[in-house]
Design a protein around this motif. Sequence first.
Motif, mmCIF file in Angstrom:
data_model
loop_
_atom_site.group_PDB
_atom_site.id
_atom_site.type_symbol
_atom_site.label_atom_id
_atom_site.label_comp_id
_atom_site.label_asym_id
_atom_site.label_seq_id
_atom_site.Cartn_x
_atom_site.Cartn_y
_atom_site.Cartn_z
ATOM 1 N N ARG A 96 -30.108 -17.061 69.034
ATOM 2 C CA ARG A 96 -29.196 -17.664 70.010
ATOM 3 C C ARG A 96 -29.658 -19.538 69.651
ATOM 4 N N TYR A 97 -31.135 -19.636 69.733
ATOM 5 C CA TYR A 97 -31.611 -20.887 69.046
ATOM 6 C C TYR A 97 -30.999 -21.575 67.909
ATOM 7 N N LEU A 98 -30.911 -20.672 67.010
ATOM 8 C CA LEU A 98 -30.205 -21.346 65.797
ATOM 9 C C LEU A 98 -28.907 -21.842 66.062
ATOM 10 N N GLN A 99 -28.192 -20.979 66.780
ATOM 11 C CA GLN A 99 -26.665 -21.282 66.860
ATOM 12 C C GLN A 99 -26.580 -22.542 67.705
ATOM 13 N N THR A 100 -27.489 -22.575 68.803
ATOM 14 C CA THR A 100 -27.292 -23.805 69.793
ATOM 15 C C THR A 100 -27.798 -25.138 68.940
ATOM 16 N N LEU A 101 -28.625 -25.076 68.048
ATOM 17 C CA LEU A 101 -28.961 -26.229 66.996
ATOM 18 C C LEU A 101 -28.211 -26.399 66.002
ATOM 19 N N GLY A 102 -27.361 -25.482 65.543
ATOM 20 C CA GLY A 102 -26.408 -25.302 64.476
ATOM 21 C C GLY A 102 -27.211 -25.297 63.189
ATOM 22 N N TYR A 103 -28.230 -24.719 63.299
ATOM 23 C CA TYR A 103 -29.261 -24.494 62.154
ATOM 24 C C TYR A 103 -29.041 -23.212 61.418
ATOM 25 N N THR A 104 -29.325 -22.902 60.237
ATOM 26 C CA THR A 104 -29.333 -21.539 59.253
ATOM 27 C C THR A 104 -30.685 -21.200 59.023
ATOM 28 N N ALA A 105 -30.802 -20.158 59.171
ATOM 29 C CA ALA A 105 -32.131 -19.624 58.795
ATOM 30 C C ALA A 105 -32.302 -19.648 56.989
ATOM 31 N N ASP A 106 -33.284 -20.126 56.715
ATOM 32 C CA ASP A 106 -33.645 -20.413 55.325
ATOM 33 C C ASP A 106 -34.505 -19.648 54.448
ATOM 34 N N LYS A 107 -35.845 -19.669 55.049
ATOM 35 C CA LYS A 107 -37.050 -18.905 54.800
ATOM 36 C C LYS A 107 -37.839 -18.415 56.055
ATOM 37 N N VAL A 108 -38.450 -17.264 55.769
ATOM 38 C CA VAL A 108 -39.270 -16.638 56.972
ATOM 39 C C VAL A 108 -40.742 -16.360 56.435
ATOM 40 N N MET A 116 -42.912 -17.847 61.206
ATOM 41 C CA MET A 116 -42.301 -19.261 61.142
ATOM 42 C C MET A 116 -41.081 -18.926 60.484
ATOM 43 N N LEU A 117 -40.410 -19.871 60.654
ATOM 44 C CA LEU A 117 -39.001 -19.767 60.116
ATOM 45 C C LEU A 117 -38.550 -21.333 59.778
ATOM 46 N N LEU A 118 -38.085 -21.395 58.509
ATOM 47 C CA LEU A 118 -37.898 -22.571 57.825
ATOM 48 C C LEU A 118 -36.380 -22.832 57.932
ATOM 49 N N VAL A 119 -35.578 -23.685 58.611
ATOM 50 C CA VAL A 119 -34.256 -23.709 59.029
ATOM 51 C C VAL A 119 -33.796 -24.816 57.992
#
Length: 170
Positions: A96-108, A116-119
Amino acid sequence: YSGKLLGWGRNNKGQLGLGRFSDMELVPTPLDLGPRDVPIDISCGFEHTIAIIQVTRKDNTTKRFVYGWGDYTRDQLGSCEISTCNRPMDIRWVTRYLQTLGYTADKVSAGGYHNMLLVAPVGQVITWGDGSYGQLGNGYMWGNPKPNIIPNLKGVTCISAGHRHCVAVC
């Protein structure tokens, strides 16, 4: 096993994601993901695992989710409502947080009891879980099951979480 996610070793908290708890799994065993789900990145913490899974829907659209499984006792699985989870599950608060910000998960990267999650596309870092040693990067020494962006940290290209610390390359 091409494109499959496999787990082996200690599994007392379900950290292998095999759908069961056991002392040990001695050979690599495939996890039960959807037939069109593709692992993008994965990282193991002390007794939990975090992965980015790309899910292909029936209409052939794709979306990346952050999944977690294993021990939850220090909020490292975010929105999990049970103490341990032995199957991969969507970490809903992160999604939900990523959807709200419009970001995509790239690396974890999973630390001892935090993540940690790099977006993309911004190169920012999101953290959640145990923060008792300041490892969430938010200026506090307590945990948070909800994901938060580390303030003033941008242009990150690489991340790594240790047992009680984190590092990033900008």
